[in-house]
Design a protein around this motif. Structure first.
Motif, PDB file in Angstrom:
ATOM      1  N   HIS A 166       0.828  -1.208   0.000  1.00 51.22           N
ATOM      2  CA  HIS A 166       0.000   0.000   0.000  1.00 51.22           C
ATOM      3  C   HIS A 166       0.863   1.259   0.000  1.00 51.22           C
ATOM      4  N   VAL A 167       1.861   1.295   0.879  1.00 51.84           N
ATOM      5  CA  VAL A 167       2.707   2.489   0.980  1.00 51.84           C
ATOM      6  C   VAL A 167       3.409   2.767  -0.343  1.00 51.84           C
ATOM      7  N   ARG A 168       3.815   1.716  -1.034  1.00 52.82           N
ATOM      8  CA  ARG A 168       4.529   1.887  -2.296  1.00 52.82           C
ATOM      9  C   ARG A 168       3.598   2.149  -3.481  1.00 52.82           C
ATOM     10  N   GLY A 169       2.316   1.946  -3.286  1.00 52.22           N
ATOM     11  CA  GLY A 169       1.370   2.056  -4.387  1.00 52.22           C
ATOM     12  C   GLY A 169       0.825   3.450  -4.608  1.00 52.22           C
ATOM     13  N   ASP A 170      -0.098   3.558  -5.575  1.00 50.59           N
ATOM     14  CA  ASP A 170      -0.655   4.850  -5.968  1.00 50.59           C
ATOM     15  C   ASP A 170      -1.448   5.516  -4.845  1.00 50.59           C
ATOM     16  N   ASN A 171      -2.026   4.730  -3.946  1.00 52.97           N
ATOM     17  CA  ASN A 171      -2.855   5.290  -2.880  1.00 52.97           C
ATOM     18  C   ASN A 171      -2.107   5.482  -1.560  1.00 52.97           C
ATOM     19  N   GLY A 172      -0.796   5.261  -1.596  1.00 57.34           N
ATOM     20  CA  GLY A 172      -0.028   5.319  -0.355  1.00 57.34           C
ATOM     21  C   GLY A 172       0.589   6.658  -0.030  1.00 57.34           C
ATOM     22  N   ALA A 173       0.263   7.713  -0.802  1.00 51.92           N
ATOM     23  CA  ALA A 173       0.895   9.016  -0.575  1.00 51.92           C
ATOM     24  C   ALA A 173       0.682   9.554   0.840  1.00 51.92           C
ATOM     25  N   PRO A 174      -0.531   9.458   1.429  1.00 53.42           N
ATOM     26  CA  PRO A 174      -0.692   9.973   2.803  1.00 53.42           C
ATOM     27  C   PRO A 174       0.242   9.300   3.802  1.00 53.42           C
ATOM     28  N   CYS A 175       0.486   8.016   3.634  1.00 52.45           N
ATOM     29  CA  CYS A 175       1.397   7.295   4.528  1.00 52.45           C
ATOM     30  C   CYS A 175       2.845   7.690   4.259  1.00 52.45           C
ATOM     31  N   ARG A 176       3.185   7.840   2.984  1.00 45.05           N
ATOM     32  CA  ARG A 176       4.567   8.190   2.637  1.00 45.05           C
ATOM     33  C   ARG A 176       4.939   9.567   3.143  1.00 45.05           C
ATOM     34  N   THR A 177       4.015  10.507   3.119  1.00 45.99           N
ATOM     35  CA  THR A 177       4.336  11.887   3.469  1.00 45.99           C
ATOM     36  C   THR A 177       4.041  12.235   4.922  1.00 45.99           C
ATOM     37  N   GLY A 178       3.114  11.509   5.559  1.00 50.13           N
ATOM     38  CA  GLY A 178       2.721  11.871   6.913  1.00 50.13           C
ATOM     39  C   GLY A 178       2.882  10.784   7.942  1.00 50.13           C
ATOM     40  N   GLY A 179       3.361   9.617   7.523  1.00 54.39           N
ATOM     41  CA  GLY A 179       3.578   8.538   8.470  1.00 54.39           C
ATOM     42  C   GLY A 179       2.393   7.602   8.601  1.00 54.39           C
ATOM     43  N   CYS A 180       2.563   6.605   9.436  1.00 52.05           N
ATOM     44  CA  CYS A 180       1.540   5.573   9.636  1.00 52.05           C
ATOM     45  C   CYS A 180       0.257   6.176  10.174  1.00 52.05           C
ATOM     46  N   LEU A 181      -0.854   5.950   9.487  1.00 54.16           N
ATOM     47  CA  LEU A 181      -2.137   6.524   9.897  1.00 54.16           C
ATOM     48  C   LEU A 181      -2.627   5.902  11.197  1.00 54.16           C
ATOM     49  N   ASP A 182      -2.371   4.628  11.404  1.00 51.10           N
ATOM     50  CA  ASP A 182      -2.760   3.992  12.661  1.00 51.10           C
ATOM     51  C   ASP A 182      -2.006   4.604  13.836  1.00 51.10           C
ATOM     52  N   ARG A 183      -0.711   4.794  13.673  1.00 52.67           N
ATOM     53  CA  ARG A 183       0.087   5.379  14.767  1.00 52.67           C
ATOM     54  C   ARG A 183      -0.370   6.802  15.066  1.00 52.67           C
ATOM     55  N   ASN A 184      -0.637   7.564  14.034  1.00 49.79           N
ATOM     56  CA  ASN A 184      -1.073   8.948  14.225  1.00 49.79           C
ATOM     57  C   ASN A 184      -2.467   9.044  14.826  1.00 49.79           C
ATOM     58  N   ALA A 185      -3.245   7.979  14.722  1.00 46.71           N
ATOM     59  CA  ALA A 185      -4.607   8.005  15.269  1.00 46.71           C
ATOM     60  C   ALA A 185      -4.630   7.853  16.787  1.00 46.71           C
ATOM     61  N   CYS A 186      -3.547   7.384  17.371  1.00 49.03           N
ATOM     62  CA  CYS A 186      -3.496   7.207  18.824  1.00 49.03           C
ATOM     63  C   CYS A 186      -3.616   8.572  19.504  1.00 49.03           C
ATOM     64  N   PRO A 187      -4.522   8.711  20.486  1.00 47.34           N
ATOM     65  CA  PRO A 187      -4.733  10.024  21.123  1.00 47.34           C
ATOM     66  C   PRO A 187      -3.689  10.378  22.176  1.00 47.34           C
ATOM     67  N   PRO A 195       7.307  15.289  13.679  1.00 49.78           N
ATOM     68  CA  PRO A 195       6.838  16.121  12.577  1.00 49.78           C
ATOM     69  C   PRO A 195       6.725  15.293  11.294  1.00 49.78           C
ATOM     70  N   PRO A 196       5.915  15.743  10.338  1.00 44.76           N
ATOM     71  CA  PRO A 196       5.731  14.972   9.103  1.00 44.76           C
ATOM     72  C   PRO A 196       7.036  14.616   8.401  1.00 44.76           C
ATOM     73  N   GLN A 197       7.999  15.539   8.408  1.00 43.09           N
ATOM     74  CA  GLN A 197       9.281  15.253   7.739  1.00 43.09           C
ATOM     75  C   GLN A 197       9.964  14.045   8.355  1.00 43.09           C
ATOM     76  N   ALA A 198       9.949  13.964   9.686  1.00 40.19           N
ATOM     77  CA  ALA A 198      10.576  12.829  10.369  1.00 40.19           C
ATOM     78  C   ALA A 198       9.805  11.546  10.101  1.00 40.19           C
ATOM     79  N   GLN A 199       8.472  11.641  10.108  1.00 40.29           N
ATOM     80  CA  GLN A 199       7.675  10.447   9.844  1.00 40.29           C
ATOM     81  C   GLN A 199       7.868   9.957   8.413  1.00 40.29           C
TER      82      GLN A 199
END
Length: 209
Positions: A166-187, A195-199
């Motif tokens: 998924h990360v390598r595919g056409d729909n993986g841009a949010p993960c590639r640029t902002g990091g793991c969505l599951d990890r970021n969802a943790c409150p 920061p996004p650059q580090a992720q």
């Protein structure tokens, strides 16, 4: 930063210290939040852009300098044969894994890491870790298991190949640029979120993109 430590139990098989004798104590070194990131970037600018594993290389250089000063052997999570860093961290800080496998910290949430350890051949007077509240136990919604578009994390574990595809595919841009969505969802520990650059850097290393 120092992330805690402990003395190995008598009779326990341990890695060797600086002289080759069995280590008696271990101190873990790592980070909380992205405080080291600007220092790493300044170091990175002075290095060849083709250097392999730059963050590991920088961490070894920094932690190795401290080890030399205090007569310890420096080791890294990526050294082979692999050392049980996660087990050491749980013993040193009393933490437990989150549903994502990352250890949940009561202050930093998922936004922390262990970059190395110092092995000493003498015992060090170290306090026992106190009782730690495991935040995942009180989290009923578990957003960390509901945000990945391909459900890479589940009760069955981490679907590594599914994540990478998924990360390598056409729909993986949010993960590639902002990091793991599951990890970021943790409150928890949001103030320490990388920061996004580090992720994006870590995601690129994981996925090889």
């Amino acid at each position: 930063m120092l992330r805690g430590g402990f003395n190995f139990a008598g009779g326990e098989e341990t890695p060797s210290g600086l002289s080759g004798a069995a280590a008696r104590s271990v101190l873990l070194v790592g980070q909380a939040g992205a405080a080291p990131w600007p220092h790493f970037l300044r170091w990175r600018q002075r290095q060849s852009q083709t250097i392999a594993d730059p963050l590991d290389t920088w961490s070894r250089e920094m932690i190795g300098a401290v080890a030399k000063k205090f007569g310890a052997r420096a080791v890294s999570p990526s050294d082979t044969p692999y050392l049980p860093f996660q087990q050491w961290a749980m013993q040193a800080e009393g933490l437990k894994p989150s549903p994502l496998g990352i250890l949940m910290h009561p202050q930093y949430g998922l936004w922390h890491a262990y970059r190395g350890a110092l092995l000493f051949e003498d015992e060090i007077g170290l306090p026992e870790p106190g009782d730690v509240i495991h935040l995942c136990d009180a989290c009923l919604e578990k957003p960390c298991l509901k945000s990945c578009p391909v459900d890479a994390y589940s009760a069955d574990g981490f679907a590594h190949k599914t994540c990478l595809a998924h990360v390598r595919g056409d729909n993986g841009a949010p993960c590639r640029t902002g990091g793991c969505l599951d990890r970021n969802a943790c409150p928890y520990g949001a103030a320490y979120r990388y920061p996004p650059q580090a992720q994006a850097f870590h995601m690129a290393a994981l996925a090889g993109v």
